[in-house]
Design a protein around this motif. Structure first.
Motif, PDB file in Angstrom:
ATOM      1  N   LYS A  16       0.852  -1.197   0.000  1.00 51.24           N
ATOM      2  CA  LYS A  16       0.000   0.000   0.000  1.00 51.24           C
ATOM      3  C   LYS A  16       0.879   1.235   0.000  1.00 51.24           C
ATOM      4  O   LYS A  16       2.027   1.173   0.441  1.00 51.24           O
ATOM      5  CB  LYS A  16      -0.862   0.033   1.270  1.00 51.24           C
ATOM      6  N   THR A  18       0.624   5.498   1.070  1.00 50.17           N
ATOM      7  CA  THR A  18      -0.161   6.634   1.585  1.00 50.17           C
ATOM      8  C   THR A  18       0.572   7.906   1.211  1.00 50.17           C
ATOM      9  O   THR A  18       1.800   7.965   1.291  1.00 50.17           O
ATOM     10  CB  THR A  18      -0.314   6.554   3.126  1.00 50.17           C
ATOM     11  N   ASP A  20       0.362  12.243   1.500  1.00 48.40           N
ATOM     12  CA  ASP A  20      -0.360  13.436   1.961  1.00 48.40           C
ATOM     13  C   ASP A  20       0.201  14.656   1.271  1.00 48.40           C
ATOM     14  O   ASP A  20       1.384  14.697   0.924  1.00 48.40           O
ATOM     15  CB  ASP A  20      -0.314  13.550   3.494  1.00 48.40           C
ATOM     16  N   ALA A  30       5.199  10.640   1.329  1.00 49.15           N
ATOM     17  CA  ALA A  30       4.586   9.364   0.945  1.00 49.15           C
ATOM     18  C   ALA A  30       5.207   8.245   1.772  1.00 49.15           C
ATOM     19  O   ALA A  30       6.400   8.321   2.120  1.00 49.15           O
ATOM     20  CB  ALA A  30       4.820   9.116  -0.541  1.00 49.15           C
ATOM     21  N   GLN A  31       4.404   7.273   2.120  1.00 45.21           N
ATOM     22  CA  GLN A  31       4.895   6.113   2.862  1.00 45.21           C
ATOM     23  C   GLN A  31       4.502   4.842   2.105  1.00 45.21           C
ATOM     24  O   GLN A  31       3.396   4.757   1.592  1.00 45.21           O
ATOM     25  CB  GLN A  31       4.288   6.029   4.271  1.00 45.21           C
ATOM     26  N   TRP A  33       3.970   0.732   2.396  1.00 45.31           N
ATOM     27  CA  TRP A  33       3.686  -0.283   3.433  1.00 45.31           C
ATOM     28  C   TRP A  33       3.635  -1.671   2.800  1.00 45.31           C
ATOM     29  O   TRP A  33       3.062  -1.828   1.724  1.00 45.31           O
ATOM     30  CB  TRP A  33       2.332  -0.019   4.093  1.00 45.31           C
ATOM     31  N   ASP A  36       1.059  -3.924   6.077  1.00 45.49           N
ATOM     32  CA  ASP A  36       0.835  -2.943   7.138  1.00 45.49           C
ATOM     33  C   ASP A  36       2.098  -2.564   7.916  1.00 45.49           C
ATOM     34  O   ASP A  36       2.020  -2.026   9.010  1.00 45.49           O
ATOM     35  CB  ASP A  36      -0.245  -3.422   8.124  1.00 45.49           C
ATOM     36  N   GLU A  38       5.556  -0.296   7.640  1.00 46.58           N
ATOM     37  CA  GLU A  38       6.122   0.750   6.790  1.00 46.58           C
ATOM     38  C   GLU A  38       7.517   0.332   6.324  1.00 46.58           C
ATOM     39  O   GLU A  38       8.352  -0.102   7.134  1.00 46.58           O
ATOM     40  CB  GLU A  38       6.190   2.075   7.571  1.00 46.58           C
ATOM     41  N   CYS A 123      -7.912   3.744  -4.538  1.00 46.81           N
ATOM     42  CA  CYS A 123      -7.453   4.808  -3.615  1.00 46.81           C
ATOM     43  C   CYS A 123      -8.649   5.434  -2.900  1.00 46.81           C
ATOM     44  O   CYS A 123      -9.738   5.534  -3.448  1.00 46.81           O
ATOM     45  CB  CYS A 123      -6.729   5.917  -4.391  1.00 46.81           C
ATOM     46  N   THR A 124      -8.425   5.824  -1.677  1.00 51.73           N
ATOM     47  CA  THR A 124      -9.454   6.601  -0.948  1.00 51.73           C
ATOM     48  C   THR A 124      -8.829   7.933  -0.584  1.00 51.73           C
ATOM     49  O   THR A 124      -7.603   8.047  -0.411  1.00 51.73           O
ATOM     50  CB  THR A 124      -9.913   5.868   0.326  1.00 51.73           C
ATOM     51  N   TYR A 125      -9.699   8.957  -0.449  1.00 47.75           N
ATOM     52  CA  TYR A 125      -9.206  10.311  -0.197  1.00 47.75           C
ATOM     53  C   TYR A 125      -9.777  10.840   1.115  1.00 47.75           C
ATOM     54  O   TYR A 125     -10.885  10.493   1.509  1.00 47.75           O
ATOM     55  CB  TYR A 125      -9.633  11.260  -1.328  1.00 47.75           C
TER      56      TYR A 125
END
Ligand SMILES: Nc1ncnc2c1ncn2[C@@H]1O[C@H](COP(=O)(O)OP(=O)(O)OP(=O)(O)O)[C@@H](O)[C@H]1O
Ligand SMILES: [Mg+2]
Length: 591
Positions: A16, A18, A20, A30-31, A33, A36, A38, A123-125
């Motif tokens: 995944k 993420t 921001d 950005a991270q 994963w 789950d 990192e 993707c979710t926002y």
């Protein structure tokens, strides 16, 4: 992430990303994963956003990435390949192009590996804003759901509040029950007789070795403080227990008052001819200690009323308690100092004689059948001493015919004449206990061949006899008791209680608690130095602790700091309360 190259390198992982974006500052992070955990994170700056037919493009001129050591992608990891060096050396232009729920993650230096960029699907926002932003926009505070910490805190406080309310209700109920009890009529003096009283204290425990027993046996040694002491006091009499220092006077009156003693007490105490145990005696006796335990900040009236409220039954109305107090004030001749503070060594108040009379008054409020006083005139001038004994004599001759027993060192002859009976003690034994007036004491001594020199105070002569072994031996050789004594050696505490009369305190816990709290508050307000110290200590501590924990972060460390702070405050409160208990303890125990 559904990028096939990545999934072929790390088959089976749930990858995944993420991201921001801060539009105002033009920064981004950005991270990445795996399952789950990192793997690495990147930060970008000077980013801009544009839009075209392919979607919204977030473009940044450079990127810096950092691996988490030990992660799968940066260490030997799942596939045995480490991309650490590649990831940490990335520095090329970066774009994130998003359309609906899929994005394309593209970095120039990664193109040899991922020629078409990295695809991200589903993707979710979201947007991170503070509740204050919402209130500022809508003007309405958003309902916030309680977090588990708040729920726990509310639960604890609710439990404590429920516990407190339940305790108060129970205490109130007890107060009401006690206030409905019948008022007991004022006690009349009783005849108290003590026979063959003995008191021993253990002094040493040692191991005794014997030839036969290697281990030895424990031997307890005892010191005899009182031995075969007998005497009696009738209602309406003032009986003086005389003797030199260390004769056992205080020990005797302590036992007669039913005080808890560490040693072993034997013998019999009879009230109106009936044997009684120590617990029962306490209900009949008012005891005035040698060391005065008076509240320095209260006036005479307040101190007496406090004692009346604390020790008279709840059912006696306040107006009646006040009447009793006024009566005692006039009986003890304290009208002139009624509203004067008692005072202490630090702040002058009443004189020694007045204080002594107040301490007698504290006991008189419960109109005890027997009043016992330890050294009531020690430290008083002859006039004050005379007045105190006169007051006691008047009290004994009053309607209640209170039985009075007091200890005294060396009375003047005018005081000696006021006593109805004198018990002389020496070395823990009775030397003389004449049944009649003090003149008979002189007669009693005369009969033993101990005649007081002319113009000599008989009380002084009696003390001389008690102090001089030769004279004492002569006195005792003629028989030391004047009354027939039984050979009874029962342990005083073993006498059974009257089963129909269980011990019940006269006032409820709630009354005691509120009275003592009010007294403490009064004490604090009147004692300016104490009040000032309390305020200063509170301010200094507040500033000190506030400074130490100022802006404690909302993190695990901050949480631990807060717990530490609470513990520190509670410990401080507990220890400062213990200190206060030490100061007030004699007063509370006395009452
Ligand atoms: N718990 C105890 N432990 C050790 N010794 C004790 C204890 N109680 C009393 N004594 C001793 O018993 C003796 C009698 O003590 P007590 O206080 O009764 O004398 P007293 O006649 O009242 O003397 P004073 O006139 O000085 O007050 C003293 O020698 C005292 O040291
Ligand atoms: Mg004493």
């Amino acid at each position: 992430m559904t990028e096939p190259t990545l999934l072929s390198l790390y088959p089976g992982v749930d990858a995944k990303v993420t991201v921001d974006r801060n539009f105002t500052a033009g920064t981004s992070s950005a991270q990445i994963w795996f399952n789950d955990t990192e793997q690495f994170f990147c930060s970008m700056s000077n980013c801009t956003q544009t839009a075209d037919t392919g979607g919204i493009i977030w473009a940044c001129p450079g990127i810096r990435c950092q691996c988490y050591s030990g992660s799968a992608i940066c260490g030997p990891g799942i596939a045995g390949i480490s991309l650490k060096t590649i990831i940490e050396s990335l520095n090329g232009a970066f774009t994130l192009t998003c359309s609906n729920t899929s994005c394309l993650f593209d970095e120039i230096e990664l193109r040899p590996l991922f020629s078409k960029g990295i695809h991200i699907d589903n993707c979710t926002y979201g947007e991170c804003i503070y509740p204050s932003n919402i209130i500022a926009i809508t003007g309405v505070a958003q309902p916030s759901s309680l977090n588990p910490d708040s729920v726990a805190a509310i639960a604890i406080f609710s439990f404590l509040a429920a516990f407190l309310i339940a305790t108060c209700c129970l205490a109130k109920r007890r107060q009401i029950i006690l206030s409905r009890q019948e008022v007991v009529a004022t006690s009349h003096g009783v005849r108290i007789e003590w026979r063959n009283l003995g008191y021993t204290i253990p002094v040493k425990r040692e191991k005794k070795r014997t030839d036969n027993h290697e281990n030895g046996t424990k031997v307890e040694r005892f010191a005899t403080i009182l031995s075969d002491v007998s005497g009696a006091a009738e209602p309406g009499q003032v009986v003086a227990v005389m003797g030199p220092s260390g004769a056992g006077k205080t020990t005797l009156v302590d036992i007669l008052a039913g005080k808890a003693k560490s040693g072993k007490t034997v013998g019999t105490i009879l009230i109106d001819g009936k044997p009684i145990n120590t617990r029962e005696i306490r209900k009949l006796v008012g005891f005035v200690d040698q060391d005065l335990v008076l509240p320095p900040e209260q006036t005479v009236f307040e101190a007496l009323l406090f004692s009346a409220q604390l020790r008279l039954p709840e059912s006696v109305p306040l107006s009646e308690k006040k009447r009793i107090v006024e009566d005692i004030i006039s009986r003890l001749g304290l009208e002139g100092v009624r509203n004067r503070r008692i005072g202490s060594a630090a702040s002058r108040g009443l004189s020694g004689g007045e204080k002594r009379r107040v301490s007698i008054g504290l006991e008189l409020v419960i109109s005890p059948a027997i009043l016992i006083l330890d050294e009531p005139i020690s430290g008083l001038d002859s006039y004050s001493a005379h007045m105190v004994i006169r007051d006691l004599e008047t009290l004994a001759k009053g309607d209640n015919a209170t039985t009075i027993i007091l200890t005294i060192h060396q009375p003047r002859s005018d005081i000696f004449q006021l006593f109805n009976r004198v018990v002389v003690l020496a070395g823990g034994q009775t030397v003389s206990c004449p049944i009649g007036a003090p003149n008979e004491a002189a007669e009693d001594f005369k009969n033993r061949g101990l005649e007081s020199p002319a113009n000599y105070n008989i009380a002084d002569y009696m003390l001389d006899v008690a102090l001089q072994p030769a004279l004492l031996a002569r006195a005792q050789s003629h028989g030391k008791q004047d009354e027939p004594l039984s050979e009874n050696k029962t342990d005083l505490t073993s006498v059974k209680d009257d089963a129909d009369d269980p011990f019940t305190p006269k006032t409820s816990f709630l009354t005691q608690f509120s009275l003592i709290s009010a007294r403490n508050w009064q004490n604090l307000v009147r004692n300016k130095a104490l009040l000032f110290t309390h305020v200063i200590v509170a301010i200094v501590l507040g500033v000190f602790i506030g400074g130490l924990y100022y802006q404690s972060p909302v993190s695990i460390a901050g949480f631990q700091n807060r717990i530490g702070c609470l513990f520190f405050l509670l410990a401080l409160l507990a220890f400062s309360s213990l200190g206060a208990l030490g100061v007030s303890q004699p007063f509370y125990f006395h009452h």
